[in-house]
Every structure is written in C-alpha cells, then in structure tokens.
Enzyme design. Structure first.
Site, PDB file in Angstrom:
ATOM      1  N   LYS A  22       0.862  -1.204  -0.066  1.00 14.82           N
ATOM      2  CA  LYS A  22      -0.084   0.185  -0.063  1.00 14.82           C
ATOM      3  C   LYS A  22       0.865   1.194  -0.051  1.00 14.82           C
ATOM      4  CE  LYS A  22      -1.771   1.500   3.936  1.00 14.82           C
ATOM      5  NZ  LYS A  22      -1.194   2.754   4.326  1.00 14.82           N
ATOM      6  N   ASN A  23       1.853   1.157   0.790  1.00 17.02           N
ATOM      7  CA  ASN A  23       2.648   2.521   0.974  1.00 17.02           C
ATOM      8  C   ASN A  23       3.743   2.690  -0.026  1.00 17.02           C
ATOM      9  OD1 ASN A  23       1.137   2.759   3.268  1.00 17.02           O
ATOM     10  ND2 ASN A  23       2.825   2.497   4.696  1.00 17.02           N
ATOM     11  N   ARG A  93      -3.503  10.984   4.037  1.00 19.82           N
ATOM     12  CA  ARG A  93      -2.720  11.975   4.116  1.00 19.82           C
ATOM     13  C   ARG A  93      -1.705  11.903   2.960  1.00 19.82           C
ATOM     14  NH1 ARG A  93      -1.389  13.662   8.560  1.00 19.82           N
ATOM     15  NH2 ARG A  93       0.971  13.874   8.039  1.00 19.82           N
ATOM     16  N   CYS A 117      -4.131  13.188  12.958  1.00 15.86           N
ATOM     17  CA  CYS A 117      -4.739  12.042  12.624  1.00 15.86           C
ATOM     18  C   CYS A 117      -4.660  11.467  14.005  1.00 15.86           C
ATOM     19  CB  CYS A 117      -4.271  11.105  11.491  1.00 15.86           C
ATOM     20  SG  CYS A 117      -3.072   9.867  12.108  1.00 15.86           S
ATOM     21  N   ARG A 122       1.293  14.558  13.354  1.00 16.98           N
ATOM     22  CA  ARG A 122       1.719  14.197  11.789  1.00 16.98           C
ATOM     23  C   ARG A 122       1.861  15.529  10.851  1.00 16.98           C
ATOM     24  NH1 ARG A 122      -0.944   8.896   9.638  1.00 16.98           N
ATOM     25  NH2 ARG A 122       1.108   8.814   8.322  1.00 16.98           N
ATOM     26  N   PRO A 123       2.694  16.685  11.502  1.00 16.61           N
ATOM     27  CA  PRO A 123       3.139  17.745  10.686  1.00 16.61           C
ATOM     28  C   PRO A 123       3.487  17.519   9.215  1.00 16.61           C
ATOM     29  CG  PRO A 123       4.362  17.772  12.323  1.00 16.61           C
ATOM     30  CD  PRO A 123       3.597  16.451  12.527  1.00 16.61           C
ATOM     31  N   VAL A 124       3.430  18.368   8.457  1.00 16.51           N
ATOM     32  CA  VAL A 124       4.245  18.176   6.846  1.00 16.51           C
ATOM     33  C   VAL A 124       5.301  19.527   6.838  1.00 16.51           C
ATOM     34  CG1 VAL A 124       2.651  16.868   5.841  1.00 16.51           C
ATOM     35  CG2 VAL A 124       2.393  19.541   5.786  1.00 16.51           C
ATOM     36  N   ASP A 125       5.866  20.118   7.878  1.00 15.70           N
ATOM     37  CA  ASP A 125       6.679  20.938   7.951  1.00 15.70           C
ATOM     38  C   ASP A 125       8.000  20.629   7.166  1.00 15.70           C
ATOM     39  OD1 ASP A 125       7.058  19.382  10.331  1.00 15.70           O
ATOM     40  OD2 ASP A 125       8.601  20.654  10.798  1.00 15.70           O
ATOM     41  N   LEU A 126       8.495  19.438   7.307  1.00 20.23           N
ATOM     42  CA  LEU A 126       9.586  19.264   6.503  1.00 20.23           C
ATOM     43  C   LEU A 126       9.394  18.849   5.021  1.00 20.23           C
ATOM     44  CD1 LEU A 126      10.930  16.568   9.159  1.00 20.23           C
ATOM     45  CD2 LEU A 126      11.709  18.697   9.035  1.00 20.23           C
ATOM     46  N   ASP A 307       4.671   0.243  12.425  1.00 15.10           N
ATOM     47  CA  ASP A 307       3.213  -0.237  11.387  1.00 15.10           C
ATOM     48  C   ASP A 307       2.824  -1.688  11.904  1.00 15.10           C
ATOM     49  OD1 ASP A 307       3.421   1.571   8.590  1.00 15.10           O
ATOM     50  OD2 ASP A 307       2.744   2.135  10.542  1.00 15.10           O
ATOM     51  N   ARG A 401      -8.676  -0.164   4.862  1.00 16.89           N
ATOM     52  CA  ARG A 401      -7.838   0.914   4.339  1.00 16.89           C
ATOM     53  C   ARG A 401      -6.301   0.206   3.956  1.00 16.89           C
ATOM     54  NH1 ARG A 401      -6.855   6.444   7.529  1.00 16.89           N
ATOM     55  NH2 ARG A 401      -5.457   6.675   5.584  1.00 16.89           N
TER      56      ARG A 401
HETATM   57  C1  EPZ Z   1       4.706   6.629   6.617  1.00 15.07           C
HETATM   58  O1  EPZ Z   1       3.823   7.753   7.008  1.00 15.07           O
HETATM   59  C2  EPZ Z   1       3.565   5.540   6.367  1.00 15.07           C
HETATM   60  N1  EPZ Z   1       2.604   5.836   5.512  1.00 15.07           N
HETATM   61  C3  EPZ Z   1       2.920   5.289   7.710  1.00 15.07           C
HETATM   62  O2  EPZ Z   1       2.131   4.157   7.601  1.00 15.07           O
HETATM   63  C4  EPZ Z   1       4.433   4.958   8.778  1.00 15.07           C
HETATM   64  O3  EPZ Z   1       3.646   4.675   9.966  1.00 15.07           O
HETATM   65  C5  EPZ Z   1       5.172   5.978   8.888  1.00 15.07           C
HETATM   66  O4  EPZ Z   1       5.699   6.350   7.525  1.00 15.07           O
HETATM   67  C6  EPZ Z   1       6.549   5.599   9.746  1.00 15.07           C
HETATM   68  O5  EPZ Z   1       7.224   4.665   9.042  1.00 15.07           O
HETATM   69  C7  EPZ Z   1       2.761   5.918   4.137  1.00 15.07           C
HETATM   70  O6  EPZ Z   1       3.907   5.670   3.705  1.00 15.07           O
HETATM   71  C8  EPZ Z   1       1.655   6.297   3.209  1.00 15.07           C
HETATM   72  P1  EPZ Z   1       6.693  10.016   8.517  1.00 15.07           P
HETATM   73  P2  EPZ Z   1       4.547   9.322   7.082  1.00 15.07           P
HETATM   74  O7  EPZ Z   1       6.871  11.212   7.773  1.00 15.07           O
HETATM   75  O8  EPZ Z   1       5.308   9.481   5.885  1.00 15.07           O
HETATM   76  C9  EPZ Z   1       7.432  13.409  11.934  1.00 15.07           C
HETATM   77  C10 EPZ Z   1       0.238   3.017   7.897  1.00 15.07           C
HETATM   78  O9  EPZ Z   1      -0.336   2.391   8.961  1.00 15.07           O
HETATM   79  N2  EPZ Z   1       7.161  14.320  10.820  1.00 15.07           N
HETATM   80  O10 EPZ Z   1       7.870   8.938   8.317  1.00 15.07           O
HETATM   81  O11 EPZ Z   1       3.392  10.077   7.316  1.00 15.07           O
HETATM   82  C11 EPZ Z   1       5.855  12.734  11.939  1.00 15.07           C
HETATM   83  O12 EPZ Z   1       5.212  13.445  13.031  1.00 15.07           O
HETATM   84  C12 EPZ Z   1       0.837   4.216   7.843  1.00 15.07           C
HETATM   85  O13 EPZ Z   1       0.444   2.302   6.666  1.00 15.07           O
HETATM   86  C13 EPZ Z   1       7.338  15.742  11.105  1.00 15.07           C
HETATM   87  O14 EPZ Z   1       7.619  16.326  12.266  1.00 15.07           O
HETATM   88  O15 EPZ Z   1       5.515   9.223   8.401  1.00 15.07           O
HETATM   89  C14 EPZ Z   1       6.174  11.283  12.741  1.00 15.07           C
HETATM   90  O16 EPZ Z   1       6.481  11.555  14.193  1.00 15.07           O
HETATM   91  C15 EPZ Z   1       0.549   5.067   9.295  1.00 15.07           C
HETATM   92  N3  EPZ Z   1       7.464  16.672  10.046  1.00 15.07           N
HETATM   93  C16 EPZ Z   1       7.619  11.083  12.084  1.00 15.07           C
HETATM   94  O17 EPZ Z   1       8.382  12.214  11.676  1.00 15.07           O
HETATM   95  C17 EPZ Z   1       7.054  16.323   8.665  1.00 15.07           C
HETATM   96  O18 EPZ Z   1       7.379  16.947   7.902  1.00 15.07           O
HETATM   97  C18 EPZ Z   1       7.654   9.764  11.115  1.00 15.07           C
HETATM   98  O19 EPZ Z   1       6.593  10.241   9.952  1.00 15.07           O
HETATM   99  C19 EPZ Z   1       7.010  14.777   8.460  1.00 15.07           C
HETATM  100  C20 EPZ Z   1       6.804  13.950   9.609  1.00 15.07           C
END
Ligand code: EPZ
Length: 424
Positions: A22-23, A93, A117, A122-126, A307, A401
């Site tokens: 999926k991811n 997202r 969520c 889960r911010p997108v600042d980065l 996960d 999902r």
């Molecule tokens: C991906 O989410 C996966 N989703 C998630 O799977 C998975 O849990 C996660 O990576 C961690 O492995 C998809 O690939 C579609 P991150 P993502 O950005 O990319 C922080 C599932 O169950 N962060 O690696 O959203 C964030 O808050 C889903 O299939 C920032 O601070 O995860 C988190 O604490 C759930 N700023 C950490 O980084 C940002 O701009 C990791 O998040 C981005 C992230």
C-alpha cells in the site's frame, strides 16, 4: 459500519499470497503526475486508500484507466486542475504528495494541508521546508498550501531534521525535474522509498543512494512513461506472521520479501518460531507452542517498524513472560492497549505513554472492541483470534484501508471470522 466477528481459538495454518505494498503504490500514483507519457503500475492492492488516491487524481482531471487486475494506467498530461481538496486529503494524508509533482511539472499546486490523525499531529513542515529549498513559493490560505514557481525548480541541499518517509519520498520525486543536483540528507531508508526511486528511474529520473540516508538526484528536463510492479507489502506480511505466532500456528507467505522484515523475523525467532525463508517466501511454524514474550524498540527502517507495533503487542499479550514495547515514531499509537485490557490483557503504559509493559496472560476474553487506526484495528483482530469466545471489531473501514480481503485471507488460514455489513 461493517464489523468483523471472530470466534477465538483456531491456530492459523496454511499458505497465503501477500498483496502489493500500500505504502509504495500510494506514492507512485502522485509520482506519475511528473511524466509526459502514461505510467502503468501493477500489483496494486485493492484498498480504500488506493481508491481515494485514484479519486483524487480523477478530481484533478487526470485520466486513470484501471483493469480487472487492478493494473493502473495514469495519463498525467490530461490534468485539468491543480487543486487537491480538503475532504480527500484529510481522509488519506499521502494525497498531500501530489503537491510537489504538480509544482515540478506544471509550475503550480493548491493542496489542502492533511491535518492531524488519530496517531499524532503528523505535521508536514519538513515537506514544505524541502519544497521551499527547491525554489517553491509557498503561501498558506485557509488551510490550503498554494505553491508556485517561475520556470523550473532548482536543485538544492535538503537536510531532514527528522527521518521522514513521506518527506523523503515527496522531495525525492519533486527534485527529479528540478534544474541541477539535489542532495538530501538524513533520509528515511524504507523499502517503499527504494521501490519509488526504481519506478522514477524507469521514467528517466537520475537518482542514487535510495535506501541509504543520503539520496542524490540530478534533475532532468522531462520524464517519460514506464511500467512498474509494486513490491510486496512487508507490513501485511509481518501482520500475518505475528498473527500466526500468536495462535501457535504454521503459515507460508508467498510473494513476501524476507529482506524487508529482518528485525521482525529475528524477534519472532526469539518468540519461539521456527522460520525458513526463500527469495520470495517466508514460512513460520510455532509447532502449537505459546509464544515467548519479546521486547522491542520501534524505530525507522531497518529497525522494528511502528506499523507492526500494535500487532506485536497483541502477540505479547498472551505470551509467556513480560515484554516492553517502546514506540518512538508517533505520539499516540497505543490506543489498542486499552481495548486489549478490556479483553483481559495486562498492559500498562509508562514513560509518558511511550512504553507499554505487557505481562502475558494465558488467554484473553472475547469482547466488543474498536480502534481508530488501521494497525490498531488489525491488532484487535489478532487479539480476537487468541481470545475465548466471540470478539466483535467495529469500525473496520480502518482495516479495509490497509488489508486486502482481510477476512477471506484469515479464513483461508483456518480463522473463524466473518464480516457483518453495517445495518445503518
Ligand atoms: C509513513 O507515514 C507511512 N505511510 C506510515 O504508515 C508509517 O507509519 C510512517 O511512514 C512511519 O514509518 C505511508 O507511507 C503512506 P513520517 P509518514 O513522515 O510518511 C514526523 C500505515 O499504517 N514528521 O515518516 O506520514 C511525524 O510526525 C501508515 O500504513 C514531522 O515532524 O510518516 C512522525 O512523528 C501509518 N514533520 C515522524 O516524523 C514532517 O514534515 C515520522 O513520520 C513529516 C513527519
């Protein structure tokens, strides 16, 4: 809302084919917006999140052709609009990642912020910091990110403060059309990132270092079409392996890649499982034994994946001994603990809700339960498999999902499980 009704006690035994990841598929779909020719993605799992992403591409006017085997052909050049609406982005997202490809290919994008969520803010600042480094002009307007650029984006040096899967993927795909070289540091290393990079390279992108923490992209003028088969879903595979271990069962997963689950397999070995593997299969046999409790610390790949944390707690809840499970990625990913305790588990949270202490009990008791994220939901199904009596898992749209035909696959392994459509 549909429910799953599970009568506990059966050992999972048999063979299962693992679906596409999926991811991985979820990011290849937005990445196809970068191409000047059709991109065909195969081995795509039939899941709600995939349907949502296809709906989003459709809302942009992009022509998407889906055949009976869920092979998806995307014609990016048919795009007519550049606005990704809140009601779609908030439900899924990963939709946010259409922003960079639209900006890189068409110079504009208007995408809703995804919002928080259940498992954390889960911010997108980065993501935004990386896009600005590439030269994007970003404005916030009523919850939407309005981005544009005059001419082409420019290659840049991007350093991620936090190892982010989505951020790494979003900036990597966007930089493929930027002018010059982009160096990304402190990148995530998940197999889905490698799979996405391989798909982009087939489209003509110049990417090196994917799968390590430093990725280098040399931008090109244009990307062509390609055909790409999505890798197997390591989280689906890990879920069924953990479920089999919890029930003392014996399963063989076909299409699964053991290299994507090394830490998980070693933890299951510690729990007492006999594990054998091939290039594209994994076999686990508990010989009817109760699992031993095993502690884990969740982390970014190649560490134990967040996960699979909820599923592993379900196994530990009925294991011999006590285990600690530490969640280091998300702020609120223990909601399943309270539901499992209602089923007779003995789990307490410590360290400001970062660590679960799981004291194994011989058996759980069936109960009505529910959860608000797909991995917590499926962990309650595992708890139901090892409980006495009947467990009803509500709100299973979360499971739909991320798990293709979950009740069919579990029933094919001998589980006593059925779906009850919602009456409402
Ligand atoms: C991906 O989410 C996966 N989703 C998630 O799977 C998975 O849990 C996660 O990576 C961690 O492995 C998809 O690939 C579609 P991150 P993502 O950005 O990319 C922080 C599932 O169950 N962060 O690696 O959203 C964030 O808050 C889903 O299939 C920032 O601070 O995860 C988190 O604490 C759930 N700023 C950490 O980084 C940002 O701009 C990791 O998040 C981005 C992230």
């Amino acid at each position: 809302m549909d429910k799953l009704i599970i009568a506990g006690g059966a050992r999972l035994e048999g063979e299962l084919r693992i679906s596409g990841a999926k991811n991985s598929a979820l990011l290849m779909l937005p990445a196809s917006l970068l191409a000047n020719e059709p991109v065909t993605i195969s081995n795509v799992p039939h899941l709600r999140d995939i349907t949502t992403m296809i709906e989003l591409l459709g809302s942009l006017g992009v022509e998407v052709v889906i055949d009976e085997k869920m092979q998806i052909e995307i014609h990016a050049n048919t795009i007519q609009r550049f606005r990704a609406p809140y009601d779609l982005v908030r439900t899924m997202r990963a939709s946010f990642c259409v922003l960079g490809p639209m900006l890189a290919h068409y110079g504009q994008a208007d995408v809703s912020l995804p919002g928080g969520c259940a498992i954390g803010p889960r911010p997108v600042d980065l993501h935004l910091k990386g896009l600005e480094a590439l030269g994007a002009r970003i404005e916030m307007d009523e919850g939407y990110v309005k981005a544009n650029v005059d001419g082409r984006l420019k290659g840049a040096h991007v350093f991620f403060d936090v190892s982010t899967v989505g951020g790494t993927e979003h900036i990597m795909m966007t930089a493929t059309l930027a002018e010059g070289r982009t160096v990304m540091e402190n990148c995530a290393r998940e197999p889905e990132i490698v799979d996405l990079a391989e798909c982009l390279i087939k489209m003509g992108a110049k990417i090196e270092g994917h799968g390590t923490d430093t990725i280098v992209i040399d931008g090109v003028e244009a990307l062509g079409g390609c055909e790409h088969a999505v890798i197997a879903d390591r989280i689906e595979a890990g879920t069924y392996l953990i479920a089999a271990a919890a029930t003392g069962g014996h399963v063989k997963l076909k299409g699964a890649n053991p290299q994507h689950l090394e830490v998980v397999l070693s933890k299951l070995d510690e729990a007492g499982a006999d594990i054998s593997t091939g290039d594209d299969w994994i076999e686990l046999d508990m010989h009817g034994r109760r699992p031993r409790a095993v502690s884990v610390v969740v982390g970014v790949f190649p560490a134990f994946p967040t996960d699979l944390q909820a599923q592993f707690i379900a196994m530990n809840s009925i294991a011999e001994g006590t285990a600690t499970v530490k969640e280091t990625i998300f702020e609120n990913r223990f909601m399943h603990v309270h539901e499992m305790n209602r089923m007779g588990a003995n789990i307490r949270l410590e360290g400001n809700n970062t660590t679960a202490i799981v004291e194994g009990v011989p058996r759980l008791k069936g109960a009505p339960v529910m959860a608000n994220d797909l991995r917590a939901s499926v962990s309650l199904v595992i708890a139901g498999l090892v409980a006495e009596g009947e467990t009803v898992v509500d709100r299973i749209y979360h499971i739909d999902r991320g798990y293709e035909q979950v009740e069919e696959k579990l029933a094919s392994l001998g589980a006593n499980i059925r779906r009850v459509p919602s009456t409402g």
